[in-house]
Design an enzyme around this catalytic site. Sequence first.
Site, short mmCIF file in Angstrom:
data_model
loop_
_atom_site.label_atom_id
_atom_site.label_comp_id
_atom_site.label_asym_id
_atom_site.label_seq_id
_atom_site.Cartn_x
_atom_site.Cartn_y
_atom_site.Cartn_z
N HIS A 102 0.82 -1.21 0.00
CA HIS A 102 0.00 0.00 0.00
C HIS A 102 0.85 1.26 0.00
O HIS A 102 0.42 2.30 -0.47
CB HIS A 102 -0.99 -0.02 1.16
CG HIS A 102 -2.13 -0.94 0.88
ND1 HIS A 102 -2.14 -2.24 1.32
CD2 HIS A 102 -3.23 -0.79 0.12
CE1 HIS A 102 -3.22 -2.83 0.87
NE2 HIS A 102 -3.90 -1.98 0.13
N ARG A 146 -10.74 3.83 -1.21
CA ARG A 146 -10.32 2.92 -0.14
C ARG A 146 -10.71 3.56 1.20
O ARG A 146 -9.92 4.27 1.81
CB ARG A 146 -8.80 2.72 -0.19
CG ARG A 146 -8.30 1.89 -1.37
CD ARG A 146 -6.79 1.71 -1.31
NE ARG A 146 -6.30 0.65 -2.17
CZ ARG A 146 -5.86 0.81 -3.41
NH1 ARG A 146 -5.84 2.02 -3.95
NH2 ARG A 146 -5.41 -0.21 -4.11
N ARG A 171 -15.46 1.52 -1.34
CA ARG A 171 -15.24 0.17 -0.81
C ARG A 171 -15.35 0.21 0.70
O ARG A 171 -14.77 1.09 1.35
CB ARG A 171 -13.85 -0.33 -1.21
CG ARG A 171 -13.55 -1.67 -0.59
CD ARG A 171 -12.23 -2.21 -1.05
NE ARG A 171 -11.10 -1.53 -0.44
CZ ARG A 171 -9.84 -1.76 -0.78
NH1 ARG A 171 -9.57 -2.63 -1.72
NH2 ARG A 171 -8.86 -1.12 -0.19
N GLU A 183 -10.90 -10.55 -5.70
CA GLU A 183 -9.49 -10.47 -5.34
C GLU A 183 -9.00 -11.74 -4.65
O GLU A 183 -7.90 -11.77 -4.13
CB GLU A 183 -9.19 -9.21 -4.51
CG GLU A 183 -10.02 -9.02 -3.28
CD GLU A 183 -9.71 -7.72 -2.55
OE1 GLU A 183 -8.72 -7.05 -2.87
OE2 GLU A 183 -10.46 -7.40 -1.63
N ASN A 230 -4.13 -6.68 -7.10
CA ASN A 230 -3.02 -6.71 -6.11
C ASN A 230 -3.17 -7.93 -5.22
O ASN A 230 -2.23 -8.71 -5.03
CB ASN A 230 -3.03 -5.45 -5.26
CG ASN A 230 -3.08 -4.19 -6.09
OD1 ASN A 230 -2.63 -4.20 -7.22
ND2 ASN A 230 -3.63 -3.12 -5.55
N ASP A 231 -4.38 -8.10 -4.66
CA ASP A 231 -4.59 -9.26 -3.81
C ASP A 231 -4.79 -10.53 -4.64
O ASP A 231 -4.36 -11.61 -4.23
CB ASP A 231 -5.78 -9.03 -2.87
CG ASP A 231 -5.36 -8.22 -1.66
OD1 ASP A 231 -4.28 -8.50 -1.11
OD2 ASP A 231 -6.08 -7.28 -1.28
N ARG A 262 2.22 -10.04 -0.61
CA ARG A 262 2.53 -8.79 -1.32
C ARG A 262 3.43 -7.86 -0.52
O ARG A 262 3.95 -6.88 -1.03
CB ARG A 262 1.23 -8.08 -1.75
CG ARG A 262 0.40 -7.52 -0.62
CD ARG A 262 -1.00 -7.17 -1.09
NE ARG A 262 -1.14 -5.79 -1.52
CZ ARG A 262 -2.30 -5.17 -1.72
NH1 ARG A 262 -3.43 -5.83 -1.55
NH2 ARG A 262 -2.37 -3.93 -2.09
N CYS A 293 -9.59 -2.63 -10.58
CA CYS A 293 -9.14 -1.47 -9.81
C CYS A 293 -7.77 -1.72 -9.16
O CYS A 293 -7.26 -0.86 -8.46
CB CYS A 293 -10.17 -1.06 -8.77
SG CYS A 293 -10.45 -2.33 -7.53
C1 PEP Z 1 -6.40 -4.98 -4.81
O1 PEP Z 1 -6.21 -5.87 -3.98
O2 PEP Z 1 -6.05 -5.06 -6.01
C2 PEP Z 1 -7.05 -3.72 -4.41
C3 PEP Z 1 -7.41 -2.82 -5.30
O3 PEP Z 1 -7.21 -3.50 -3.08
P1 PEP Z 1 -6.02 -3.09 -2.10
O4 PEP Z 1 -4.80 -2.81 -2.94
O5 PEP Z 1 -6.47 -1.90 -1.34
O6 PEP Z 1 -5.88 -4.31 -1.26
MG MG Z 2 -7.18 -5.79 -2.04
#
Ligand code: PEP
Ligand code: MG
Length: 544
Positions: free
Chosen positions: A188, A296, A332, A431, A454-455, A465, A502
């Site tokens: 993040h 977020r 979200r 995700e 990302n997740d 991650r 996203c």
């Molecule tokens: C993701 O996981 O891709 C996402 C957009 O949420 P975050 O990065 O806040 O976990």
């Molecule tokens: Mg996520």
Amino acid sequence: MTVFNGKGVYGAVALGKISVFKRKEATVKRYHIEDVSAEKERLAAAKEKAVAQLQEIYDKALKEVGEANAQIFEIHMMMIEDDDYNESIDNIIEKQKLNSEYAVAVTADNFAEMFASMDDAYMKARSADVKDISNRIIACLSDENAEESGGGEKVIICADDLAPSETVLLDKDKVLAFVTAFGSSNSHTAILARNMNIPAIIGVGKEFLDAVKDGMFAAVDGYTGEVFIEPDEETIARIEKKKTEDENKKRLLQELKGKENVTLDGTKINIFANIGSVANVGAVLANDAGGVGLFRSEFLYLESEDFPTEEQQFLAYKKVLESMAGKKVIIRTLDIGADKQVDYFGLEKEDNPALGYRAIRICLTRPDIFKTQLRALYRASNYGNLGIMFPMITSVSELEKIKQICSEVREELNTEGIPVSDSVELGIMIETPAAAVISDRLAPMVDFFSVGTNDLTQYTLACDRQNAAIEQFVDTHHEAILRLIELSAKNAHEHGAWIGICGELAADTSLTETFLKMGIDELSVSPTFVLKVRDAVRHIDLTK
Ligand code: PEP
Ligand code: MG
């Protein structure tokens, strides 16, 4: 000149002075003092400084997040002046002839314990506040003679790693670039750096921290991942040239403002922007995004000293919706846990936080927290075009429970005579591999999907991650991830839902064509990437 290599997570360059990020040390020394009145003067000066700092933070928060969210800093200023609190500190200094830091720390512990043992939830929460103000006073006591590093000048922040809460609290107007010894590109912190539109390099190694000192001159190349300490003239000239090229490129992209996101063969898609706070809306509008694809909301919690109230949240959501003037805003629900930790949630330390008690799992087991947020969201829905999205979904039963709670909240508001919009879209993040695999079951239950790459990458490739050591195994273009996205897109469309992306991959223009061919309807990216993605879309011909 010394060169360090890491991984660039935002392509841009910077030249400037280094400021090494200092974490406030919690250890407080205890020693006897001779001169009580001199010690009390030292304490008074530190308290004055703490109040001045809080006033500054209050003013900034007022501008950025509104009065309701800024109020906590006003409360902190009042707590510093509290009679009982000050009497306890003075007693320790006068009677035991002990130093101010120790007196403040002991008082903080006693008061925090007292608050924590109270039944009333509001008073319980003051425990964290008393610790917070005390830490501030202690920091001011030790900083008294320290020079302000860099003054008002913009600096390159160097750190071992930064937690999202630390990044959020940095004064963005003073940051030229981030360089961290550790950290991973999907963290993040990296995402925040991208949102802030500043060069960021992670994973330059521990030796880097040993080599840098406040005030050293450095050049940062976010494209190559190189950091040059005390760069030579040739390097400075090269970085300056890149900077000019960047500015020219940005100028060209500006010409795309107001143009459509349409491919050469006429396919239109939505390009939205991701935000973490109300203050980011300016960047969304400035970059001509068609909406907010991911707010977020957990950053409201991270920026706060205590659970944000329904009213505080309502005002924040309303502000975003009103500022976007009818454009879609997808908020979200709380995605706290894993790397996004907030003290006042009192979460247990876990061995595998990414696989642990986070996001929707907290919301479904703490309906008080969840319902407060949903009430605020539904109340705000009347001020714009809202979509509510739920993170970390793995099963149909979770979604059934969520929808049940949403209905209850709407019903409650109805009974109270509070207006709620009829057109709030409900969606989920895809995700987890589980959600993608059962997307045929989930799609009929929602209006939209948004793929959190990302997740999804973390869980599909079994790569934490946050873990920089396994960066080389993180193949964001892995066929498994692309197939899961394709499957979700197919299932969404078969059941009349739309689908966006996203996660950070949405801004990877080498995949834009692939995504459009899968039928992705929306890409939501950091505001600074909106025009870059628009440019890519306008060069694609889907008939070829
Ligand atoms: C993701 O996981 O891709 C996402 C957009 O949420 P975050 O990065 O806040 O976990
Ligand atoms: Mg996520």
